[in-house]
Each structure stands twice: as C-alpha cells, then as structure tokens.
Design an enzyme around this catalytic site. Structure first.
Site, PDB file in Angstrom:
ATOM      1  N   ALA A 121       0.790  -1.813  -0.316  1.00 42.02           N
ATOM      2  CA  ALA A 121       0.276  -0.167   0.208  1.00 42.02           C
ATOM      3  C   ALA A 121       0.819   0.751  -0.237  1.00 42.02           C
ATOM      4  O   ALA A 121       0.281   1.881   0.307  1.00 42.02           O
ATOM      5  CB  ALA A 121       0.011   0.136   0.808  1.00 42.02           C
ATOM      6  N   GLY A 140       3.500   3.122  -5.388  1.00 40.23           N
ATOM      7  CA  GLY A 140       3.158   2.569  -6.213  1.00 40.23           C
ATOM      8  C   GLY A 140       1.512   2.462  -6.916  1.00 40.23           C
ATOM      9  O   GLY A 140       0.813   3.208  -6.431  1.00 40.23           O
ATOM     10  N   ASP A 188       6.633  -7.853   7.267  1.00 36.59           N
ATOM     11  CA  ASP A 188       6.657  -8.508   6.505  1.00 36.59           C
ATOM     12  C   ASP A 188       5.928  -9.199   6.410  1.00 36.59           C
ATOM     13  O   ASP A 188       5.291 -10.279   6.324  1.00 36.59           O
ATOM     14  CB  ASP A 188       7.967  -9.439   6.193  1.00 36.59           C
ATOM     15  CG  ASP A 188       8.307 -10.481   4.773  1.00 36.59           C
ATOM     16  OD1 ASP A 188       7.142 -10.831   3.784  1.00 36.59           O
ATOM     17  OD2 ASP A 188       8.556 -11.947   5.525  1.00 36.59           O
ATOM     18  N   ALA A 189       5.079  -8.965   3.849  1.00 34.41           N
ATOM     19  CA  ALA A 189       3.264  -9.161   3.772  1.00 34.41           C
ATOM     20  C   ALA A 189       3.154 -11.094   3.820  1.00 34.41           C
ATOM     21  O   ALA A 189       2.352 -11.922   3.279  1.00 34.41           O
ATOM     22  CB  ALA A 189       2.736  -9.251   2.660  1.00 34.41           C
ATOM     23  N   ALA A 221       5.605  -5.716  -4.477  1.00 37.38           N
ATOM     24  CA  ALA A 221       6.269  -5.944  -5.585  1.00 37.38           C
ATOM     25  C   ALA A 221       7.946  -5.752  -4.536  1.00 37.38           C
ATOM     26  O   ALA A 221       8.407  -4.993  -4.404  1.00 37.38           O
ATOM     27  CB  ALA A 221       6.059  -4.706  -6.817  1.00 37.38           C
ATOM     28  N   TYR A 227      10.826  -8.534 -20.625  1.00 34.58           N
ATOM     29  CA  TYR A 227      10.214  -8.576 -20.240  1.00 34.58           C
ATOM     30  C   TYR A 227       8.824  -9.949 -20.507  1.00 34.58           C
ATOM     31  O   TYR A 227       9.135 -10.787 -19.414  1.00 34.58           O
ATOM     32  CB  TYR A 227       8.762  -7.121 -20.081  1.00 34.58           C
ATOM     33  CG  TYR A 227       7.502  -7.332 -18.646  1.00 34.58           C
ATOM     34  CD1 TYR A 227       8.642  -6.761 -17.548  1.00 34.58           C
ATOM     35  CD2 TYR A 227       7.173  -7.797 -18.558  1.00 34.58           C
ATOM     36  CE1 TYR A 227       7.821  -6.670 -16.497  1.00 34.58           C
ATOM     37  CE2 TYR A 227       6.412  -8.093 -17.407  1.00 34.58           C
ATOM     38  CZ  TYR A 227       6.839  -7.428 -16.593  1.00 34.58           C
ATOM     39  OH  TYR A 227       6.107  -7.027 -14.546  1.00 34.58           O
ATOM     40  N   LYS A 239       4.201 -13.469 -14.230  1.00 38.23           N
ATOM     41  CA  LYS A 239       3.371 -12.601 -14.488  1.00 38.23           C
ATOM     42  C   LYS A 239       2.271 -13.762 -15.360  1.00 38.23           C
ATOM     43  O   LYS A 239       0.943 -13.381 -15.036  1.00 38.23           O
ATOM     44  CB  LYS A 239       3.113 -11.878 -15.111  1.00 38.23           C
ATOM     45  CG  LYS A 239       4.275 -10.268 -15.175  1.00 38.23           C
ATOM     46  CD  LYS A 239       3.411  -9.923 -14.236  1.00 38.23           C
ATOM     47  CE  LYS A 239       4.002  -8.518 -12.333  1.00 38.23           C
ATOM     48  NZ  LYS A 239       3.371  -8.344 -11.617  1.00 38.23           N
ATOM     49  N   VAL A 274       6.740   4.577 -13.957  1.00 40.01           N
ATOM     50  CA  VAL A 274       8.383   4.516 -13.441  1.00 40.01           C
ATOM     51  C   VAL A 274       8.107   4.600 -12.145  1.00 40.01           C
ATOM     52  O   VAL A 274       6.826   5.158 -11.117  1.00 40.01           O
ATOM     53  CB  VAL A 274       9.080   6.053 -13.545  1.00 40.01           C
ATOM     54  CG1 VAL A 274      10.647   6.103 -12.385  1.00 40.01           C
ATOM     55  CG2 VAL A 274       9.285   6.677 -14.548  1.00 40.01           C
ATOM     56  N   THR A 275       8.253   3.411 -11.451  1.00 38.40           N
ATOM     57  CA  THR A 275       7.819   3.274  -9.623  1.00 38.40           C
ATOM     58  C   THR A 275       9.677   2.715  -9.692  1.00 38.40           C
ATOM     59  O   THR A 275      10.297   2.192  -9.432  1.00 38.40           O
ATOM     60  CB  THR A 275       6.924   2.117  -9.150  1.00 38.40           C
ATOM     61  OG1 THR A 275       7.936   0.742  -9.683  1.00 38.40           O
ATOM     62  CG2 THR A 275       5.593   2.639 -10.137  1.00 38.40           C
TER      63      THR A 275
HETATM   64  P1  NAD Z   1       6.152  -0.120  -5.733  1.00 37.16           P
HETATM   65  O1  NAD Z   1       7.554  -0.755  -5.531  1.00 37.16           O
HETATM   66  O2  NAD Z   1       6.130   0.956  -6.114  1.00 37.16           O
HETATM   67  O3  NAD Z   1       5.467  -1.148  -4.702  1.00 37.16           O
HETATM   68  C1  NAD Z   1       5.490  -2.734  -3.949  1.00 37.16           C
HETATM   69  C2  NAD Z   1       4.985  -2.569  -2.548  1.00 37.16           C
HETATM   70  O4  NAD Z   1       4.940  -3.531  -2.272  1.00 37.16           O
HETATM   71  C3  NAD Z   1       5.205  -1.410  -1.693  1.00 37.16           C
HETATM   72  O5  NAD Z   1       4.252  -0.818  -0.226  1.00 37.16           O
HETATM   73  C4  NAD Z   1       6.320  -2.371  -0.458  1.00 37.16           C
HETATM   74  O6  NAD Z   1       6.612  -1.729   0.587  1.00 37.16           O
HETATM   75  C5  NAD Z   1       5.514  -3.373  -1.008  1.00 37.16           C
HETATM   76  N1  NAD Z   1       6.895  -4.831  -0.375  1.00 37.16           N
HETATM   77  C6  NAD Z   1       7.369  -4.860  -1.061  1.00 37.16           C
HETATM   78  N2  NAD Z   1       7.667  -6.227  -0.279  1.00 37.16           N
HETATM   79  C7  NAD Z   1       6.828  -6.346   0.625  1.00 37.16           C
HETATM   80  C8  NAD Z   1       6.899  -7.229   1.766  1.00 37.16           C
HETATM   81  N3  NAD Z   1       7.597  -8.490   1.559  1.00 37.16           N
HETATM   82  N4  NAD Z   1       5.778  -7.327   2.504  1.00 37.16           N
HETATM   83  C9  NAD Z   1       5.049  -6.165   2.446  1.00 37.16           C
HETATM   84  N5  NAD Z   1       5.010  -5.143   1.606  1.00 37.16           N
HETATM   85  C10 NAD Z   1       6.195  -5.653   0.831  1.00 37.16           C
HETATM   86  O7  NAD Z   1       5.918  -1.236  -7.210  1.00 37.16           O
HETATM   87  P2  NAD Z   1       4.618  -1.017  -7.484  1.00 37.16           P
HETATM   88  O8  NAD Z   1       5.437  -0.511  -9.725  1.00 37.16           O
HETATM   89  O9  NAD Z   1       3.931  -0.470  -7.697  1.00 37.16           O
HETATM   90  O10 NAD Z   1       4.876  -2.553  -8.302  1.00 37.16           O
HETATM   91  C11 NAD Z   1       3.237  -3.226  -8.185  1.00 37.16           C
HETATM   92  C12 NAD Z   1       2.524  -4.424  -8.519  1.00 37.16           C
HETATM   93  O11 NAD Z   1       2.642  -3.277 -10.131  1.00 37.16           O
HETATM   94  C13 NAD Z   1       3.662  -5.994  -8.985  1.00 37.16           C
HETATM   95  O12 NAD Z   1       3.090  -6.224  -9.542  1.00 37.16           O
HETATM   96  C14 NAD Z   1       3.977  -5.329 -10.700  1.00 37.16           C
HETATM   97  O13 NAD Z   1       4.776  -5.503 -11.374  1.00 37.16           O
HETATM   98  C15 NAD Z   1       3.004  -3.991 -10.550  1.00 37.16           C
HETATM   99  N6  NAD Z   1       2.760  -3.239 -12.150  1.00 37.16           N
HETATM  100  C16 NAD Z   1       4.092  -1.969 -12.294  1.00 37.16           C
HETATM  101  C17 NAD Z   1       3.829  -1.608 -13.441  1.00 37.16           C
HETATM  102  C18 NAD Z   1       4.894  -0.204 -13.715  1.00 37.16           C
HETATM  103  O14 NAD Z   1       5.089   0.089 -14.883  1.00 37.16           O
HETATM  104  N7  NAD Z   1       5.915  -0.100 -12.580  1.00 37.16           N
HETATM  105  C19 NAD Z   1       3.653  -1.515 -14.727  1.00 37.16           C
HETATM  106  C20 NAD Z   1       2.317  -2.868 -15.174  1.00 37.16           C
HETATM  107  C21 NAD Z   1       2.314  -3.404 -13.338  1.00 37.16           C
HETATM  108 NA    NA Z   2       2.426  -0.841  -4.729  1.00 38.55          NA
END
Ligand code: NAD
Ligand code: NA
Length: 399
Positions: free
Chosen positions: A49, A52, A112-113, A142, A237, A246, A276-277
């Site tokens: 949460a 990203g 840790d989730a 992620a 990818y 995926k 960008v994340t």
């Molecule tokens: P992000 O790094 O911004 O967010 C990841 C979140 O996961 C963070 O809140 C982090 O604290 C949490 N997290 C990580 N490890 C954890 C753990 N062990 N326990 C608890 N929380 C944990 O990443 P994002 O880019 O928002 O990615 C989220 C999803 O969206 C992923 O499945 C990613 O593949 C997908 N996605 C991303 C993109 C992109 O371009 N960024 C595009 C399409 C899909």
């Molecule tokens: Na996220």
C-alpha cells in the site's frame, strides 16, 4: 537538517518527508476532481500500500468516490541512525492523516507480507478496524525475495531473459546516462524462483487465509497488477523471467476466481501501463522504450501516472459497470492507451532514433527523472526544500 536527493544507480538513498506528503496530497486532489467511483468497495485491504500502484489504489478508493476505509500492508523503514527513512514510510503516515481528517479509517501494518505474523495482524485489524470483513483485496506487492513458507529458505527473483542473452540500454539516474547492459539468460532454477516470488502463489495463499478466517465479505473481489507490453519488449519482459511470473499470476487469477465465486465475488488481473516506480526502474534494457513511450503519450494527450490508472480502473472497469471489460484471456487492459496502434508506431520510430548521445533531448528523460524524484518527495511544487527539518519531529510520527 536539509534533505537532498541522493541517488545511487537507480536507487534513491534519501526521501523528503514533506515532499512525500505533498505527493500524496496531489494524488488526493487529482482523484477528488476525477469522475467518481460509483458503487465502490467500502472496506479494502491493500497489500503493497505504500507506493506505486498500491498507494494509488488506496488513494483512489478512499478519496475518489468510494470513501473506503482501508488496511494497508507494506515493508518500509522509519527514521533511525541510518537515515530519515523510506518514502513509503512517510506516504503511509501522511495518507493516514489525510484519510482520518476526512473521517475515514486507515490502518497501516508495517512488516513482511509473506510472514504468518503479518497475516494474523491483518486479520485482527480487519476485525477491529473494518468491522470484520473486506469487500476488496488489492494485491500490489513488488519485491525481490520471498521465503518458502514450508522451509523458510529464500527464493530470489531475477530480472533476466529466457533463452538468449540480450544487450540493451538502461537509464542510469545517478549519472544521467544511457548505459549499455547485457542481460543474461536465466537458469531454470532462477526462472522458478522468480515465479515463486512474483507469480500468483502468495496471492492465492493470502486469499485462502482470509477466506478461512471469514474476513472476506459476500461479493468480495480481488485484483492484482500485471504488465505485458509490446512485442519489442518481449525479450526483456513478457518472454523473460518477470513475464513467466506474470503468466503464472494470470493463471492463478482463474483459480482464485473460482474460490471467490463461491461467495459471490471474483478475482481479476489488471494489466497496467509501464510507469516509473521504485520497482520498475530496476528492469534493465527497458530504458529506450519507456523514454519513448512517455514522450509519445504526453504528445498524444493520453499519458497517465499510477493515480490516473488506478482511478480509471476502479471507476470505469471494476465498479459501477454492468460488464467488466475483459480481453479474450480474461484480463482487464488498463494498458489500452499504451498499446494503441498509433502510439506503438510512433514509439517504434522514436526508439530507432534514440542514442546515448541524444536521448536527453529526443525522449522524455526529463519527465522520467522528474517522476523518479517525485516518488521520493523531491521536485514538488509548494514544498520549501530549504526549510530545516527537525529529525526529532520525524521520529515521533507513527505509522
Ligand atoms: P512499488 O515498489 O512502488 O510497490 C511495492 C509495494 O510492495 C510497496 O508498498 C512495498 O512496501 C511493498 N512490499 C514489498 N515487499 C514487501 C513485503 N515483503 N512485505 C510487505 N510489503 C512489501 O511497485 P509497483 O510498481 O507499484 O508494483 C506493484 C505491482 O504492479 C507489481 O505486481 C508490478 O509488477 C505491477 N506493475 C507495475 C508496473 C510499472 O510500470 N511500475 C506496470 C504494470 C504492473
Ligand atoms: Na504498490
């Protein structure tokens, strides 16, 4: 203390707490002015949460029309002798403050989730803070590591190709250069580990745990996020290790869907736009594609960030619709504007022109860098970056 951006390769080593607050506020402002989510979920669990897509989901669901109360899980660092703490730490805090001011519940669980302890904490929080059940579970983790739930050994994901190695270019945010990198082909064990970490296993396990605890309301839905992209990026990818994970996630959605159908709900995968994340900047050799994509989509007026994507997902697809528009594989395509033929044509043309010498001027490097800095609370308007920050003041902030 004055906090400045510190970037190492593609990792931000500092974050600006009040810049993060401003970034959260800007996202809230956006969803308040966007078409509202109708008939949305009132009680939501968000795994991942703090940044990203997960943070954007939380903001959209609370402030974009649904008025949801939320429990958010994330893995973040607070202030310590090592530094001020991570951006996500402050995103959680300031999101909660804003939500509470609006009369909403926002519980942050930091840990840790993948661990049983956090699963227990979440179930307790749903019972005490959300009245016992949730209507939606957003799965947006992620990460690079996951412990094997039976042995405790760590699986480590890799971002590699499957089959042949690949040479491409990566944006180096520290030096402002386009570095040439060679991405190795993964071993079978690496492919398997990546699927374990980023595939659907843990999502399914979470839903099972929550079902067994009786904390999923009748009609409860769940959504996880994915990426596919165009054929030119398949080697790194879609046909690489992350793509394998995926594909597993997509297949798992069908299983979870069957289980949730029993309580009148269902599971979806939303395929999102490349953005960008904190996580995505790690993907090597995707540089020219994203830089070209941003340039083209901004010119065509269809560019979105995480918040625009998530508000549109909940408002125009998942809720308030007679039919959730899904493709022939059952996926919700939030990458529809990215994948538009004219966009992809222009992107392919631009990629052919990009070189390490000219990329800053011909592509949207400036926008890419700006987004990255914003993720960490830098470069926002209405933040006084010269103002001294009191470390003690940060230490008393509670998630
Ligand atoms: P992000 O790094 O911004 O967010 C990841 C979140 O996961 C963070 O809140 C982090 O604290 C949490 N997290 C990580 N490890 C954890 C753990 N062990 N326990 C608890 N929380 C944990 O990443 P994002 O880019 O928002 O990615 C989220 C999803 O969206 C992923 O499945 C990613 O593949 C997908 N996605 C991303 C993109 C992109 O371009 N960024 C595009 C399409 C899909
Ligand atoms: Na996220």
């Amino acid at each position: 203390m004055i906090i400045e951006p510190v970037i190492q390769g593609v990792i931000a080593r500092s974050a600006h707490p009040y810049g993060c607050r401003q970034a959260v506020r800007e996202q809230i402002e956006y969803v308040r002015s966007a078409p509202p989510i109708q008939a949305g979920p009132k009680r939501v669990l968000i795994l991942g949460a703090s940044s990203g897509f997960g943070l954007a989901s939380r903001i959209a669901l609370t402030f974009g029309g649904a008025e949801a109360d939320t429990v958010g899980v994330s893995f973040e660092r607070g202030p310590s002798e090592k530094g001020v703490g991570s951006a996500g730490w402050y995103n959680n805090i300031f999101f909660r403050q804003e939500a509470e001011q609006a009369g909403r519940v926002a519980t942050n669980i930091i840990g840790d989730a993948f661990s049983p302890e956090v699963r227990d904490q979440v179930i307790k929080a749903i019972r005490t803070d959300l009245g016992g059940q949730v209507d939606l579970v957003v799965y947006s983790l992620a990460t690079g590591v996951r412990p094997d739930p039976t042995t405790g050994e760590l699986w480590r994901s890799v971002i590699k190709t499957v089959g042949e190695p690949l040479t491409g270019q990566t944006v180096n945010l520290e030096t402002g250069q386009l570095d040439t990198v060679t991405v190795d082909a993964a071993t079978p064990a690496e492919i398997e580990a990546t699927v374990k970490v980023m595939g659907g296993d843990d999502w399914a396990a979470w839903i099972d745990t929550l079902l067994q605890a009786g904390v999923l309301a009748p009609g409860c839905r769940t959504v996880a996020y994915s990426y596919i992209g165009p054929a030119i990026t398949y080697p790194i990818y879609h046909q690489g290790t992350l793509g394998r994970a995926k594909v597993h996630l997509h297949a798992t959605a069908a299983d979870i869907n069957r289980r949730l159908n029993a309580i009148g709900g269902g599971a979806d995968v939303a395929v999102c736009k490349a953005l960008v994340t904190k996580a995505s900047v790690f993907i090597p050799a995707l540089g020219p594609y994203i830089l070209a994509l941003f340039k083209v989509m901004k010119e065509s007026g269809t560019h979105e960030g995480c918040i625009e994507q998530m508000q549109r997902l909940f408002q125009s697809r998942l809720y308030g619709q007679q039919h959730i528009g899904r493709d022939e594989q059952g996926l919700i395509r939030m990458d529809d504007w990215e994948m538009a033929e004219d966009v992809q044509l222009a992107v392919t043309e631009l990629i052919a022109m990009i070189t390490p010498e000219n990329f800053q001027s011909v592509s949207d490097y400036a926008g890419y860098r700006e987004d990255f800095l914003k993720l960490n609370g830098f470069g926002l308007q209405d933040v006084d970056y010269h103002q001294e920050i009191d470390f003690q003041e940060l230490k008393v902030l509670e998630p």
